[in-house]
Design an enzyme around this catalytic site. Sequence first.
Site, short mmCIF file in Angstrom:
data_model
loop_
_atom_site.label_atom_id
_atom_site.label_comp_id
_atom_site.label_asym_id
_atom_site.label_seq_id
_atom_site.Cartn_x
_atom_site.Cartn_y
_atom_site.Cartn_z
CB THR A 96 -0.85 -0.04 1.23
OG1 THR A 96 -1.67 -1.17 1.18
CG2 THR A 96 -1.84 1.38 1.21
CE LYS A 171 -4.78 -1.30 1.80
NZ LYS A 171 -5.74 -2.27 2.53
CE LYS A 246 1.57 2.12 4.07
NZ LYS A 246 2.16 1.08 3.51
#
Length: 298
Positions: A96, A171, A246
Amino acid sequence: MAKVGFIGLGNMGGGMARNILKAGHELKVFDLNAQVVVDICAEGARAASNAIDAVTDVDAVITMLPAGGHVKSVYLGDNGLIAAAAKGTIMMDCSTIDVDSAREVVTAATDAGMAMVDAPVSGGVAAAAAGSLTFMVGGTEDAFAAAEPYLDDMGANIIHAGMAGTGQAAKICNNMMLGIQMISVSEAFVLAEKLGLEADKLFAISSKASGQCWSLTSYCPVPGPVLTSPANHDYKAGFAAAMMLKDLRLAQDAAVSAGVSTPLGAMSRDLYEKFSDMSADDMDFSGIINMLRDKSLT
Ligand code: NAD
């Protein structure tokens, strides 16, 4: 069967690489952590001496690394994978990372004659081990077609999102929903406790009512209702709070650069910043319920 190089055998990559092995491919692996390499080699993989060796004489390369900086440093430059691999190698980055880094790496790979996709995943460590991940894939139709059989060996749902970078866009949008949802479910359980409503009862009701969502029914933040959820294992990750932070930061960076207002996404990022600062590295993101329970911290 194909020859596959796999780099990044952590919580997620370890399970994914094992599913590549189970599918019958020849697997060469590399990770900075020597122990995880030793472990998977006992199950039939071959250890590469470094990242370049892992992509030498293979048909396909899969990477599962922590963040955009790691991906760029592994793929780009004179000592990167793109320079080292043979033309025509299929490359899949499943980490990711931010959309811009993903596009930069895919462009460099495409210019060098590779088929490459960004293919981040949803599903967590259990789904990585079970081969039931959802892959969100960005890249050309041809690159998607080349990558799909390998992704199929590791996942249950393989979805072509669009051009390069749109896998990462999907995502971060998905995980912004997840972060907001986990906080909403946690707040509801904390409030229920104070109102004298037992957690099991709230779970039984909301899992059949309009509050139903993945954070409740698959990853419940209180111990009890969902046996596999980290709440039943001292909130050990799972999906680390630092990883959620994150993703929420990536979503906010993308929202700012796209000029989009996402106030709950921004608030979730702020709460996960506070939670990550006070948590151990291996604390699961669902552990935020314990911070929310403590009035002095929110
Ligand atoms: P992790 O930290 O467990 O694994 C990363 C691995 O990469 C480690 O083993 C590390 O040693 C290795 N590594 C780092 N730099 C390297 C380099 N230069 N060369 C070789 N190996 C290197 O992380 P994870 O939980 O497996 O997550 C990997 C990615 O998947 C992240 O981008 C994360 O956001 C994403 N993700 C994680 C989950 C989850 O539930 N853990 C779910 C979905 C997506």
